[in-house]
Design an enzyme around this catalytic site. Structure first.
Site, PDB file in Angstrom:
ATOM      1  N   HIS B  51       0.546   3.819   6.517  1.00  9.24           N
ATOM      2  CA  HIS B  51      -0.269   4.408   5.444  1.00  9.24           C
ATOM      3  C   HIS B  51      -1.322   3.405   4.998  1.00  9.24           C
ATOM      4  O   HIS B  51      -1.079   2.591   4.112  1.00  9.24           O
ATOM      5  CB  HIS B  51       0.660   4.810   4.280  1.00  9.24           C
ATOM      6  CG  HIS B  51      -0.021   5.642   3.233  1.00  9.24           C
ATOM      7  ND1 HIS B  51       0.654   6.543   2.450  1.00  9.24           N
ATOM      8  CD2 HIS B  51      -1.313   5.709   2.823  1.00  9.24           C
ATOM      9  CE1 HIS B  51      -0.185   7.122   1.601  1.00  9.24           C
ATOM     10  NE2 HIS B  51      -1.383   6.633   1.804  1.00  9.24           N
ATOM     11  N   HIS B 183       2.130  13.520  -3.341  1.00 13.48           N
ATOM     12  CA  HIS B 183       1.131  14.142  -4.223  1.00 13.48           C
ATOM     13  C   HIS B 183       1.606  15.530  -4.618  1.00 13.48           C
ATOM     14  O   HIS B 183       0.970  16.530  -4.317  1.00 13.48           O
ATOM     15  CB  HIS B 183      -0.240  14.189  -3.541  1.00 13.48           C
ATOM     16  CG  HIS B 183      -0.889  12.845  -3.455  1.00 13.48           C
ATOM     17  ND1 HIS B 183      -1.481  12.237  -4.536  1.00 13.48           N
ATOM     18  CD2 HIS B 183      -0.994  11.960  -2.429  1.00 13.48           C
ATOM     19  CE1 HIS B 183      -1.946  11.053  -4.182  1.00 13.48           C
ATOM     20  NE2 HIS B 183      -1.657  10.849  -2.908  1.00 13.48           N
ATOM     21  N   HIS B 204       4.505   7.196  -0.574  1.00 13.86           N
ATOM     22  CA  HIS B 204       4.393   6.220  -1.686  1.00 13.86           C
ATOM     23  C   HIS B 204       5.202   6.595  -2.928  1.00 13.86           C
ATOM     24  O   HIS B 204       4.674   6.824  -3.991  1.00 13.86           O
ATOM     25  CB  HIS B 204       2.941   5.860  -2.025  1.00 13.86           C
ATOM     26  CG  HIS B 204       1.974   6.967  -2.322  1.00 13.86           C
ATOM     27  ND1 HIS B 204       2.271   8.054  -3.099  1.00 13.86           N
ATOM     28  CD2 HIS B 204       0.683   7.108  -1.972  1.00 13.86           C
ATOM     29  CE1 HIS B 204       1.213   8.819  -3.207  1.00 13.86           C
ATOM     30  NE2 HIS B 204       0.232   8.270  -2.526  1.00 13.86           N
ATOM     31  N   ILE B 237       1.622  -3.946  -8.549  1.00 19.78           N
ATOM     32  CA  ILE B 237       0.729  -3.214  -9.462  1.00 19.78           C
ATOM     33  C   ILE B 237       1.180  -1.755  -9.556  1.00 19.78           C
ATOM     34  O   ILE B 237       1.406  -1.239 -10.641  1.00 19.78           O
ATOM     35  CB  ILE B 237      -0.738  -3.280  -8.960  1.00 19.78           C
ATOM     36  CG1 ILE B 237      -1.249  -4.722  -9.031  1.00 19.78           C
ATOM     37  CG2 ILE B 237      -1.625  -2.343  -9.772  1.00 19.78           C
ATOM     38  CD1 ILE B 237      -2.593  -4.951  -8.362  1.00 19.78           C
ATOM     39  N   ASP B 261      -1.099   1.373   1.717  1.00 16.97           N
ATOM     40  CA  ASP B 261      -1.992   2.361   1.073  1.00 16.97           C
ATOM     41  C   ASP B 261      -3.322   1.680   0.740  1.00 16.97           C
ATOM     42  O   ASP B 261      -3.975   2.017  -0.248  1.00 16.97           O
ATOM     43  CB  ASP B 261      -1.351   2.929  -0.195  1.00 16.97           C
ATOM     44  CG  ASP B 261      -2.044   4.205  -0.682  1.00 16.97           C
ATOM     45  OD1 ASP B 261      -2.864   4.764   0.072  1.00 16.97           O
ATOM     46  OD2 ASP B 261      -1.787   4.630  -1.816  1.00 16.97           O
ATOM     47  N   LEU B 294      -4.963   4.866 -10.545  1.00 17.87           N
ATOM     48  CA  LEU B 294      -4.896   3.947  -9.413  1.00 17.87           C
ATOM     49  C   LEU B 294      -5.439   4.640  -8.173  1.00 17.87           C
ATOM     50  O   LEU B 294      -5.101   5.799  -7.904  1.00 17.87           O
ATOM     51  CB  LEU B 294      -3.459   3.492  -9.169  1.00 17.87           C
ATOM     52  CG  LEU B 294      -2.886   2.477 -10.167  1.00 17.87           C
ATOM     53  CD1 LEU B 294      -1.403   2.223  -9.885  1.00 17.87           C
ATOM     54  CD2 LEU B 294      -3.642   1.164 -10.118  1.00 17.87           C
ATOM     55  N   GLY B 296      -5.405   3.983  -4.509  1.00 20.09           N
ATOM     56  CA  GLY B 296      -4.973   3.179  -3.380  1.00 20.09           C
ATOM     57  C   GLY B 296      -4.804   1.741  -3.822  1.00 20.09           C
ATOM     58  O   GLY B 296      -4.845   1.433  -5.013  1.00 20.09           O
TER      59      GLY B 296
END
Lengths: 369, 369
Positions: B51, B183, B204, B237, B261, B294, B296
């Site tokens: 990814h 998502h 993710h 993060i 990502d 955010l 990526g």
């Protein structure tokens, strides 16, 4: 000399085995394992409920001695042989009145399953009040704590982020009162700070606690990630069954303590009730305030035990941990919650479906189905 | 015949041991364990990133062959020997253009670390769009899927609750494309339904996924509770270090796959960039849209590996699982991600601080620090 023959003995340390239990007076005289699997009933240590506001119209905040006696008797039918009547957030005078009353009650009786008082609030966060009356929620001060506390207060639920929390910890420690974190908006760092001050117990996890976020783990993340001991209300209403199972898998049976958080409506039909001055409606066993907030439970302990077994498929040994052993260790009571020579004969006999068949308290049969 | 002498070999199955690695052509010819602990470097299977949208100004959506070659070369410095350039939500024509381009690129080269394409979107939930362009997010249809899919599309991120999801699953399965859930606003039951349709991977985690609640576990609860395999962006993060450690403890290293990502800004200084038509600002390595979402990461793979080790204190064997082995098994690639006779000689040598010292791809040295 009483003898319980051919039962499946479940001890939280030694595990499961068929045998006989010999009782002499208040204590277990001997446990005799047998070379057999034949048994009708299962014997577990009597259940412990550290968090119950009432049941069958009894309420910790307004009790007579007769009512408390009736409460005890009713709980024997649930297998509960030790419990803490639990207050809601209240004025200082009411807290003192209740704890004095309970203390005198315990002093008067030769045997009782009432072990002391659990103060749930008022030193909590109004943001996470749940069904606690916001008008009496307040900060903690050393002066007030010294007034309201006494040896009968075994447990207190407080929010670690409220003013005065760390000031009063030494007072509580000196008094032997265990602090449990709850009704709080504490973030992960605040939870960690409390944990490193040896406050390692959480009240009705994760209800009235700051939720999990992946960048700020909150109280829920702290409860899952740090080595906290947690109470859970396993009624299938406060928590989804999958949530209970997930927490069980994450934390293990050693860290979970079943409680009912039951209110006066428990054991009764649906209707209108009152919790600490707030109107409560019970419908299909679900107790709520007018705004829909859950207001304690109508859970009975035997049901909690059955639910936990059903939701998690845990072993019977693990079931004794969540229903008695962990609770006893929490308050450092050394002579209950095991089926072992020398321990108090607080024993519950259960059938194959975990229904309570008979309850022993201090060696006496106090309930028979 | 190339020989790597006296290294600490870390294999995801056999574990850690000192030895020599003999390489013949593209393959590992022999692994020779030694009766010694003396070693300078650690040898792990080359890392895999399933990814990544780009880095060093390269972007999957707008690539020339030269740029993709430069991208490959740059990733060798990160120890990455296999990766999937990843699209963002885009129009059908753009998806087809990108996948054709990548396919031709792979066909032309004798050796490449580009393994195929990962379509992230557009068949996702606009409610959880993150930094995906809402104007092109849409439902899935069998017709369109047949047009955009081809053997080079190895992975697709989709929301299980969007219309058409279950219709297109057979098309994807037939094509050999692995479906990853992401998502999405799917609740626990919707996640469970997808899981029981053999869709067992989450993109993710837990970013852009419905949060955990104790009465509705959401996608986060499903990821933790059910046996999903999950991607994680371990840049410190997107996820708090404690969150990463908690998930590691709950799910174990077998279920976690590190990804970056990363966007085109990765490997560059802070500044203004563009992701799928959206303006992105990078400050202190944190990439966000104008509203703070955010967008990526600017994470590089070698850093992800170091972070995971630091946050979890996992073993080196576990580190090979999250950095290559699990990813290879996800896509059923049988001849990479182990240091074993017969496997492709994709190997990364690391120093004591896990810095990449040398990278082998198909038996050739492709990077030297």
């Amino acid at each position: 000399m009483e003898k319980i023959n051919d039962v499946l003995i479940v001890d939280p340390v030694k595990g499961e085995f068929v045998g006989d239990i010999l009782i002499d007076g208040e204590r277990i005289e001997r446990v005799i394992p047998k070379d057999s699997n034949v048994h009708e009933y299962t014997a577990m240590p009597g259940f412990i409920d550290w968090h119950t506001h009432g049941c069958m119209r009894k309420d910790t905040m307004r009790l007579s001695s007769e009512e408390l006696e009736e409460w005890e008797d009713f709980l024997y039918s649930q297998g509960v042989t030790t419990f803490l009547p639990t207050t809601v957030s209240a004025k200082k005078e009411d807290m003192i009145r209740v704890s004095k009353f309970i203390d005198e009650y315990i002093q008067k009786k030769r045997h009782t399953s009432v072990y002391g008082v659990h103060y749930e609030g008022p030193y909590i966060n109004v943001k996470k009040k749940g069904a606690q009356n916001p008008n009496v929620i307040r900060i903690a001060t050393v002066e007030e704590m010294k007034e309201v506390i006494s040896p009968v207060v075994k447990l207190i639920t407080m929010a670690p982020e409220i003013e005065g929390f760390y000031d009063v910890l030494p007072v509580l420690k000196k008094n032997g009162t265990v602090v449990s974190l709850g009704h709080m908006d504490a973030d992960f760092e605040e939870m960690k700070c409390a944990f490193f001050h040896d406050v390692n117990r959480i009240t009705h996890f994760p209800n009235a606690i700051k939720g999990l976020h992946h960048r700020e783990l909150g109280g829920v993340g702290a409860g899952l990630y740090l080595d906290f001991k947690i109470e859970m209300i396993v009624d299938g209403i406060h928590l989804a069954p999958e949530f209970v199972d997930m927490v069980y898998r994450i934390k293990g049976a050693d860290k979970i303590t079943l409680i009912t958080d039951s209110i006066d409506a428990a054991g009764l039909k649906d209707g209108k009730f009152n919790l600490g001055g707030l109107d409560v409606t019970v419908k299909n066993g679900k107790a709520t305030l007018s705004d829909g907030t859950l207001a304690g439970s109508t859970l009975l302990f035997n049901r909690a035990v059955k639910n936990f077994k059903k939701f998690t498929n845990c072993s019977l040994k693990e079931l004794t941990k969540v229903s008695s052993y962990n609770a006893a260790r929490d308050l450092e009571i050394e002579d209950i919650a095991r089926i072992k020579e020398g321990y108090k004969a607080n024993i519950v006999l259960l059938d194959d479906e975990l229904n309570v068949v008979r309850t022993y308290s201090n060696g006496e049969i106090v309930y028979e189905a």
